[in-house]
Design an enzyme around this catalytic site. Structure first.
Site, PDB file in Angstrom:
ATOM      1  N   GLY A   1       0.782  -1.239   0.000  1.00 53.10           N
ATOM      2  CA  GLY A   1       0.000   0.000   0.000  1.00 53.10           C
ATOM      3  C   GLY A   1       0.809   1.283   0.000  1.00 53.10           C
ATOM      4  O   GLY A   1       0.309   2.332   0.395  1.00 53.10           O
TER       5      GLY A   1
ATOM      6  N   ASN B   1       1.747   3.037  -2.591  1.00 55.54           N
ATOM      7  CA  ASN B   1       1.126   4.002  -3.515  1.00 55.54           C
ATOM      8  C   ASN B   1      -0.124   4.619  -2.888  1.00 55.54           C
ATOM      9  O   ASN B   1      -0.366   5.819  -3.038  1.00 55.54           O
ATOM     10  CB  ASN B   1       0.813   3.347  -4.866  1.00 55.54           C
TER      11      ASN B   1
ATOM     12  N   LEU C   1      -9.318  -6.970 -13.903  1.00 49.67           N
ATOM     13  CA  LEU C   1     -10.738  -6.652 -13.742  1.00 49.67           C
ATOM     14  C   LEU C   1     -11.560  -7.253 -14.885  1.00 49.67           C
ATOM     15  O   LEU C   1     -11.119  -7.302 -16.032  1.00 49.67           O
ATOM     16  CB  LEU C   1     -10.941  -5.127 -13.740  1.00 49.67           C
TER      17      LEU C   1
ATOM     18  N   ASN D   1      -4.564   2.896 -13.160  1.00 51.38           N
ATOM     19  CA  ASN D   1      -3.651   1.890 -12.610  1.00 51.38           C
ATOM     20  C   ASN D   1      -2.229   2.414 -12.679  1.00 51.38           C
ATOM     21  O   ASN D   1      -1.903   3.197 -13.558  1.00 51.38           O
ATOM     22  CB  ASN D   1      -3.758   0.592 -13.412  1.00 51.38           C
TER      23      ASN D   1
ATOM     24  N   HIS E   1       1.714   1.003 -12.994  1.00 51.86           N
ATOM     25  CA  HIS E   1       2.453  -0.219 -13.339  1.00 51.86           C
ATOM     26  C   HIS E   1       3.947   0.098 -13.365  1.00 51.86           C
ATOM     27  O   HIS E   1       4.351   1.120 -13.926  1.00 51.86           O
ATOM     28  CB  HIS E   1       1.990  -0.748 -14.705  1.00 51.86           C
TER      29      HIS E   1
ATOM     30  N   GLU F   1       6.890   6.236  -9.043  1.00 49.63           N
ATOM     31  CA  GLU F   1       5.467   5.837  -8.969  1.00 49.63           C
ATOM     32  C   GLU F   1       4.703   6.791  -8.066  1.00 49.63           C
ATOM     33  O   GLU F   1       3.644   7.305  -8.424  1.00 49.63           O
ATOM     34  CB  GLU F   1       5.327   4.405  -8.423  1.00 49.63           C
TER      35      GLU F   1
END
Ligand code: GAR
Length: 199
Positions: free
Chosen positions: A12, A14, A92, A106, A108, A173
């Site tokens: 977690g 991010n 998903l 998202n 990545h 990120e």
């Protein structure tokens, strides 16, 4: 104001970066729910510690369609209008994606379309690329494939391990996920084909 729902499966970091950015006013939105498919996800605990609504919806043994419907229902219950995947390690269903058209982001850990899927940093190292990075993209029905909002690059060094490369990418990120969410939350973009034009 945009209502963000976070989906995560693990550490977690991010999510933490997004929550810090919301608290600091770098993102004009609120986090209304954090959902994990794993009860042991550290991100759930840190969401609770921040006083956020944290929900565990275990996915183990459930049919994908049934599971995704339950997640969509939970997101709807909280009025979510922007879904942010933050290390949510599940693909998903089309039904889920269509429930939030162009409203799922998202992050990545590679420069997509290179190295989609699991262990992207390991894939990059073993392929021998000299530059890698991360990508924030809209989620469509294919794996790690939707229109790209932002990317950031990092060098791959001769002495890198998966851990050292991952750590260098993770810093980027955290930075670009905040920027991308702010772009989307404030509507300062348009999508033309595969291209997300900013400003
Ligand atoms: C991050 O590196 C994220 O980019 C990656 O999982 C990690 C989650 O870390 N996601 C994927 O590989 C998705 N295909 P976090 O739980 O600390 O945010």
């Amino acid at each position: 104001m945009t209502k963000i729902g976070i989906l995560l499966s693990g550490r977690g970091s991010n999510f933490e970066a997004i929550a810090e950015s919301v608290a600091a006013g770098r993102i004009d939105a609120g986090i209304v729910v954090v959902i994990s498919n794993r009860a042991d996800a550290a991100g759930l605990e840190s969401a609770r510690a921040r006083g956020l609504k944290a929900v565990c919806l275990p996915s183990k043994g459930l049919d994908r369609a049934v599971y995704d419907r339950s997640v969509v229902a939970e997101l709807r219950k909280h009025g979510v209008d922007l879904v942010c995947l933050a290390g949510f390690l599940r693909l998903l269903t089309g039904e889920f994606v269509r429930a939030f058209p162009e409203r799922i982001l998202n992050i990545h850990p590679s420069l997509l379309p290179a190295f989609p899927g699991l262990d992207a940093q390991h894939q990059a190292l073993t392929h021998g690329v000299k530059v890698s990075g991360c990508t924030v993209h809209f989620v469509d029905e294919q794996l790690d494939a939707g229109p790209i909002v932002l990317q950031a690059t990092v060098p791959v060094l001769d002495e890198d391990t998966v851990e050292s490369l991952s750590a260098r990418i993770l810093v980027e990120e955290h930075r670009i996920y905040t920027e991308a969410i702010q772009v989307v939350a404030t509507g300062k973009y348009r999508i033309e084909g595969r291209r997300v034009l900013l400003g």
